[in-house]
Motif scaffolding. Structure first.
Motif, PDB file in Angstrom:
ATOM      1  N   VAL A 403       0.824  -1.200   0.000  1.00 36.45           N
ATOM      2  CA  VAL A 403       0.000   0.000   0.000  1.00 36.45           C
ATOM      3  C   VAL A 403       0.857   1.248   0.000  1.00 36.45           C
ATOM      4  N   GLY A 404       0.345   2.295  -0.591  1.00 34.99           N
ATOM      5  CA  GLY A 404       0.904   3.620  -0.372  1.00 34.99           C
ATOM      6  C   GLY A 404       1.761   4.178  -1.483  1.00 34.99           C
ATOM      7  N   GLU A 405       2.340   3.330  -2.308  1.00 39.97           N
ATOM      8  CA  GLU A 405       3.213   3.791  -3.389  1.00 39.97           C
ATOM      9  C   GLU A 405       3.333   2.628  -4.353  1.00 39.97           C
ATOM     10  N   PRO A 406       3.789   2.914  -5.548  1.00 42.95           N
ATOM     11  CA  PRO A 406       3.945   1.812  -6.498  1.00 42.95           C
ATOM     12  C   PRO A 406       5.070   0.884  -6.050  1.00 42.95           C
ATOM     13  N   ILE A 407       4.916  -0.382  -6.332  1.00 42.34           N
ATOM     14  CA  ILE A 407       5.983  -1.335  -6.006  1.00 42.34           C
ATOM     15  C   ILE A 407       6.579  -1.841  -7.322  1.00 42.34           C
ATOM     16  N   VAL A 427      -2.015  -8.523  -2.646  1.00 43.44           N
ATOM     17  CA  VAL A 427      -2.849  -7.470  -3.223  1.00 43.44           C
ATOM     18  C   VAL A 427      -2.096  -6.147  -3.130  1.00 43.44           C
ATOM     19  N   ASP A 428      -2.068  -5.432  -4.239  1.00 42.94           N
ATOM     20  CA  ASP A 428      -1.452  -4.104  -4.297  1.00 42.94           C
ATOM     21  C   ASP A 428      -2.614  -3.123  -4.281  1.00 42.94           C
ATOM     22  N   THR A 429      -2.757  -2.418  -3.163  1.00 39.92           N
ATOM     23  CA  THR A 429      -3.976  -1.622  -2.966  1.00 39.92           C
ATOM     24  C   THR A 429      -3.689  -0.143  -3.195  1.00 39.92           C
ATOM     25  N   TRP A 430      -4.414   0.429  -4.112  1.00 44.21           N
ATOM     26  CA  TRP A 430      -4.293   1.865  -4.375  1.00 44.21           C
ATOM     27  C   TRP A 430      -5.487   2.579  -3.769  1.00 44.21           C
ATOM     28  N   TRP A 431      -5.205   3.561  -2.961  1.00 45.91           N
ATOM     29  CA  TRP A 431      -6.255   4.376  -2.353  1.00 45.91           C
ATOM     30  C   TRP A 431      -5.624   5.563  -1.667  1.00 45.91           C
ATOM     31  N   GLN A 432      -6.398   6.313  -0.891  1.00 45.49           N
ATOM     32  CA  GLN A 432      -5.917   7.578  -0.325  1.00 45.49           C
ATOM     33  C   GLN A 432      -6.583   7.900   1.011  1.00 45.49           C
ATOM     34  N   THR A 433      -5.978   8.833   1.700  1.00 42.84           N
ATOM     35  CA  THR A 433      -6.572   9.334   2.941  1.00 42.84           C
ATOM     36  C   THR A 433      -8.028   9.736   2.706  1.00 42.84           C
ATOM     37  N   GLU A 434      -8.262  10.369   1.585  1.00 41.71           N
ATOM     38  CA  GLU A 434      -9.596  10.878   1.266  1.00 41.71           C
ATOM     39  C   GLU A 434     -10.602   9.759   1.032  1.00 41.71           C
ATOM     40  N   GLY A 528      -6.328  12.895  -8.066  1.00 41.39           N
ATOM     41  CA  GLY A 528      -5.060  13.626  -8.013  1.00 41.39           C
ATOM     42  C   GLY A 528      -3.869  12.761  -8.380  1.00 41.39           C
ATOM     43  N   ASP A 529      -4.126  11.606  -8.954  1.00 44.79           N
ATOM     44  CA  ASP A 529      -3.047  10.738  -9.436  1.00 44.79           C
ATOM     45  C   ASP A 529      -3.160  10.581 -10.943  1.00 44.79           C
ATOM     46  N   ALA A 530      -2.011  10.464 -11.602  1.00 47.94           N
ATOM     47  CA  ALA A 530      -2.002  10.042 -12.996  1.00 47.94           C
ATOM     48  C   ALA A 530      -2.011   8.522 -13.011  1.00 47.94           C
ATOM     49  N   GLY A 543       1.639   8.321 -10.306  1.00 52.18           N
ATOM     50  CA  GLY A 543       2.134   9.338  -9.372  1.00 52.18           C
ATOM     51  C   GLY A 543       1.215  10.541  -9.317  1.00 52.18           C
ATOM     52  N   ARG A 544       1.522  11.418  -8.392  1.00 52.05           N
ATOM     53  CA  ARG A 544       0.671  12.568  -8.122  1.00 52.05           C
ATOM     54  C   ARG A 544       0.722  13.584  -9.256  1.00 52.05           C
ATOM     55  N   ILE A 545      -0.401  14.247  -9.454  1.00 51.73           N
ATOM     56  CA  ILE A 545      -0.407  15.327 -10.440  1.00 51.73           C
ATOM     57  C   ILE A 545      -0.328  16.692  -9.748  1.00 51.73           C
ATOM     58  N   ILE A 549       4.538  15.134  -2.539  1.00 47.91           N
ATOM     59  CA  ILE A 549       5.584  14.128  -2.703  1.00 47.91           C
ATOM     60  C   ILE A 549       5.216  12.925  -1.852  1.00 47.91           C
ATOM     61  N   ASN A 550       5.356  11.760  -2.438  1.00 46.68           N
ATOM     62  CA  ASN A 550       5.012  10.551  -1.713  1.00 46.68           C
ATOM     63  C   ASN A 550       6.303   9.889  -1.223  1.00 46.68           C
ATOM     64  N   VAL A 551       6.702  10.214  -0.005  1.00 47.29           N
ATOM     65  CA  VAL A 551       7.958   9.702   0.542  1.00 47.29           C
ATOM     66  C   VAL A 551       7.674   8.478   1.392  1.00 47.29           C
ATOM     67  N   HIS A 554       4.320   8.099   2.400  1.00 49.09           N
ATOM     68  CA  HIS A 554       3.686   9.154   3.196  1.00 49.09           C
ATOM     69  C   HIS A 554       3.621  10.427   2.386  1.00 49.09           C
ATOM     70  N   ARG A 555       2.491  11.084   2.466  1.00 48.88           N
ATOM     71  CA  ARG A 555       2.304  12.279   1.659  1.00 48.88           C
ATOM     72  C   ARG A 555       2.858  13.507   2.329  1.00 48.88           C
ATOM     73  N   LEU A 556       3.694  14.225   1.601  1.00 41.71           N
ATOM     74  CA  LEU A 556       4.221  15.485   2.110  1.00 41.71           C
ATOM     75  C   LEU A 556       3.957  16.551   1.069  1.00 41.71           C
TER      76      LEU A 556
HETATM   77  C1  WTA Z   1      -0.161   6.882  -3.658  1.00 43.78           C
HETATM   78  C2  WTA Z   1      -2.248   6.009   1.455  1.00 43.78           C
HETATM   79  C3  WTA Z   1       0.730   3.444  -6.305  1.00 43.78           C
HETATM   80  C4  WTA Z   1      -1.021   7.680  -4.613  1.00 43.78           C
HETATM   81  C5  WTA Z   1      -3.231   4.848   1.484  1.00 43.78           C
HETATM   82  C6  WTA Z   1      -2.101   8.244  -3.717  1.00 43.78           C
HETATM   83  C7  WTA Z   1      -0.165   4.511  -4.484  1.00 43.78           C
HETATM   84  C8  WTA Z   1      -1.343   8.520  -2.447  1.00 43.78           C
HETATM   85  C9  WTA Z   1      -0.689   3.282  -4.013  1.00 43.78           C
HETATM   86  C10 WTA Z   1      -2.225   8.501  -1.242  1.00 43.78           C
HETATM   87  C11 WTA Z   1      -0.434   2.098  -4.773  1.00 43.78           C
HETATM   88  C12 WTA Z   1      -1.268   4.870  -2.649  1.00 43.78           C
HETATM   89  N1  WTA Z   1       0.272   2.231  -5.914  1.00 43.78           N
HETATM   90  N2  WTA Z   1       0.535   4.578  -5.618  1.00 43.78           N
HETATM   91  N3  WTA Z   1      -0.857   0.896  -4.389  1.00 43.78           N
HETATM   92  N4  WTA Z   1      -1.364   3.546  -2.871  1.00 43.78           N
HETATM   93  N5  WTA Z   1      -0.538   5.464  -3.603  1.00 43.78           N
HETATM   94  O1  WTA Z   1      -3.280   9.585   1.374  1.00 43.78           O
HETATM   95  O2  WTA Z   1      -0.248   8.694  -5.193  1.00 43.78           O
HETATM   96  O3  WTA Z   1      -1.156   8.654   2.376  1.00 43.78           O
HETATM   97  O4  WTA Z   1      -2.693   9.407  -4.223  1.00 43.78           O
HETATM   98  O5  WTA Z   1      -2.937   7.194   1.430  1.00 43.78           O
HETATM   99  O6  WTA Z   1      -0.365   7.475  -2.377  1.00 43.78           O
HETATM  100  O7  WTA Z   1      -1.478   8.596  -0.058  1.00 43.78           O
HETATM  101  P1  WTA Z   1      -2.207   8.568   1.352  1.00 43.78           P
END
Ligand code: WTA
Length: 674
Positions: A403-407, A427-434, A528-530, A543-545, A549-551, A554-556
């Protein structure tokens, strides 16, 4: 960044070849919660919103809802309107009949000499009740806000669930964030209390956490908001473990105060489904973080549903999400989702590689962990320092999450072959705080896995990709664009606390078809992601548009880091760019120009780095501070971050002829790349 959105910032290139598929094992499928593909028909676009009844029915309601969704005030959707429930009741009380003696939380302290605490549902219930009684005695009531700034200790979920029991809105700030960041958030949410701790273990040291509470209190006061009190938990029951003194009349040691509340019980307050459960601050394009507001009924239904079907959590599982509760991942998939399903959830206090890279696998062996969940950054770093460690331990995962960034596919394969021992699905889960919970992921027993891709959408989520002009990018075309979700779902944040206009502008304005419409079909949510969708329907997130920055997952916000640098009086201009990093994916690099007449020095560099750490916390520290003679600028005076970014990535600066000061680029290149 915004000048070149679709390139992403992740190092993943759209031109990468598609990977080969892998399949879940028969053993996994045989036990999975979800094996019927008909779920995708039940959750088709035509069946939204009613399909989400299936998730809401996983919860126990005091009063059933009357309306699934109320769209009268777009895009502030209200879910399960008329329904009433309590989140703390759903995560604890209702499990007692069957699971009172089952572990709810396995707490693993960082020092390996400390015994693992197995907190049963019964014990969790007692501790949450007593703490809720204390909060209640302090006058806290439904709708009030409380800021919680705690490390990864059981007192964190206990504090959250005690708030939830009273209908109090919690706002948890990541424990590694600075006191100043906690104070700003306490002021923004107008919190009555700050809940903190004396100290905690991290990477072999007992850190002083209480000093941050003092800073937070002052910061909040400076922003015009006075906290009523600071509650300080003790890391060790019978002693105070901080060198920072308590402030008389303001600070209260929770462990002492709780003696007055022994045996006290607090009835869970029956709350409207669309009342807020919590705020979670996240970075955006301005310096001011956004307090994403999540509801009780919709959010809890969504995280329970996705925990069941995507995480495949059964009450018998020992589930370990090695993340921090201070981020949305921990809220949704350490606390609320797993506990709503009566799982046993593992919490680990410390750093994954303390004292060595075998630590996570020893914990997995000791506790019989069956589901493991972590970030690509953690996987990369464990692979780097201990590539052969997992094989030394006798544990068997059935399921793993990232979770959280591309692997990267390479890293994915190590996770699969070595950590998962080729037995576990990933499972590679893409999602966001929102978004509260997962948007894209393979559904583990139904879909094949493809390394490096987040997979198709989960049930009930209907993505669409738009180009910058608002045209739909054909599905499966492999072309990049801005990923949006066409429909509302119950996990979506309700608003940004105190900034409703910003909510509309950030997530909806760009692709809204009609701002007067109360039909949700007109309001796609812009993530907000491409992203691009391959022919097989799998999405790759690029990645973010925006200026985020996703460090390390973690979003900064770049603006937040830049404002921090600008608190140093010598700094005239600051620009942050994401630079590629082997372990963390990307890290911030900071470019600054000084006030006229000043000279660069190591001391000044350090001062700037320290300022960022003080303002935001160590995770925001730039890898480098480059003090440059001038920033590359357009003729209109805009800093060209794109140029700085390619220099940081050791590339060439590209076409600089349109700059007002092209000559400075070569000077900076020599400085950075030598
Ligand atoms: C990125 C974390 C690629 C994305 C749950 C998103 C990802 C931001 C993935 C949200 C993933 C999260 N693959 N990128 N599986 N999961 N991201 O709010 O850019 O801390 O918009 O939530 O992390 O980060 P947030």
């Amino acid at each position: 960044m915004a000048d070149n959105p679709t390139a992403g910032q992740t190092g993943l290139d759209v031109l990468w070849r598609e990977e080969d598929y892998l399949y879940p094992s028969a053993k996994f499928i045989g036990q999975a919660n979800l094996t019927d593909p008909a779920i995708f028909d039940r959750f088709s676009l035509d069946n939204i919103p009613e399909a989400f009844h299936e998730y809401a029915e996983l919860l126990t309601w005091d009063k059933y809802w009357e309306k699934t969704i109320d769209t009268s005030d777009p895009p502030f959707w209200k879910w399960f309107v008329g329904g009433k429930l309590n989140a703390s009741y759903n995560c604890i009380d209702r499990h007692l009949a069957k699971y009172a003696n089952k572990t709810a939380i396995h707490f693993v302290a960082e020092p390996e000499s400390e015994q693992i605490q197995h907190i049963t549902y019964q014990e969790l219930w007692v501790r949450v009740n007593e703490f809720a009684a204390l909060l209640k005695s302090m006058g806290l009531k439904a709708g009030d806000r409380v800021t919680i700034h705690l490390p990864m200790v059981p007192e964190l979920p206990i504090s959250m669930l005690a708030c939830a029991r009273l209908g109090v809105i919690h706002s948890v700030v990541f424990g590694g964030f600075s006191g100043k960041a906690a104070g700003e958030r306490a002021a923004d949410s107008q919190s009555k209390l700050l809940i903190s701790m004396d100290g905690y273990w991290r990477a072999g040291k007992l850190l002083d956490h209480k000093e941050k509470a003092d800073i937070a209190y002052k910061e909040s006061e400076a922003e015009g908001h006075k906290l009523d009190a600071v509650l300080v938990w003790q890391r060790y029951e019978d002693k105070y473990s901080s060198p920072t003194a308590l402030v008389k009349g303001r600070d209260q040691v929770v462990n002492e105060r709780l003696t007055e509340f022994k045996g006290k019980r607090v009835k869970p307050v029956s709350m409207p489904a669309d009342a807020p459960l919590f705020l979670m601050y996240t970075s955006g394009t301005t310096g001011r973080p956004k307090g994403m507001q999540h509801s009780i009924g919709g959010y809890l239904a969504y995280v329970a549903g996705t925990s069941k079907f995507i995480q495949d959590i059964h009450p018998e599982d020992v589930y370990w999400c090695m993340a921090d509760i201070g981020w949305i991942t921990g809220h949704s998939y350490i606390v609320y989702g797993p506990l709503a399903l009566a799982a046993s959830s593992v919490m680990y206090e410390g750093a994954p590689t303390t004292p060595d890279a075998g630590r996570p696998w020893r914990i997995a062996e000791e506790l019989g962990v069956t589901i493991f969940h972590t970030s690509p950054t953690a996987v990369r770093s464990l692979r780097k320092v201990g590539p052969d460690e997992p094989a030394k331990y006798e544990y068997h995962f059935k399921h793993m999450t990232t979770v959280g960034e591309p692997i990267e596919p390479e890293v994915w394969r190590w996770y699969y072959n070595v950590v998962g021992k080729r037995e576990a699905v990933i499972v590679d889960t893409w999602w966001q705080t929102e978004t509260g919970g997962f948007l894209c992921s393979t559904t583990p027993a139904l879909h094949r896995m493809k390394p490096g891709s987040a997979g198709p959408a989960v049930a009930g989520i209907h993505p669409i990709i738009y180009d910058d002009d608002g045209n739909v990018v054909p599905m499966g075309s492999g072309r990049a664009g801005n990923i949006c979700i066409q429909n509302p779902w119950p996990g979506l944040a309700q608003t940004i606390w105190g900034q409703p206009d910003r909510f509309v502008e950030t997530y909806f304005a760009r692709y809204c078809k009609d701002r007067k419409s109360t039909d949700w079909h007109d309001w796609p949510y812009m993530a907000g992601d491409a992203a691009m969708q391959a022919e097989d329907g799998y999405f790759r997130i690029l990645g973010r548009i925006d200026d985020v920055i996703n460090v390390a997952g973690h979003r900064l916000g770049t603006k937040e880091i830049e404002s921090a640098a600008l608190t140093v009086p010598e700094v005239a201009e600051a620009a942050v760019v994401p630079a590629k990093d082997e372990i963390k994916g990307v890290v911030p690099e900071l470019y600054v120009a000084l006030q006229p007449g000043l000279e660069a020095s190591d001391a000044l560099q350090k001062k700037i780095i320290d300022a960022v750490a003080t303002e935001l916390g160590p995770i925001a520290k730039p890898r480098h501070v480059w003090i440059v003679p001038d920033m590359p600028k357009t003729r209109s005076g805009k800093i060209m971050r794109r140029v700085l970014r390619s220099l940081s990535d050791k590339g060439d600066a590209g076409d600089v002829t349109t700059l007002a000061n092209p000559e400075v680029v070569e000077t900076i290149r020599k400085q950075v790349q030598s």
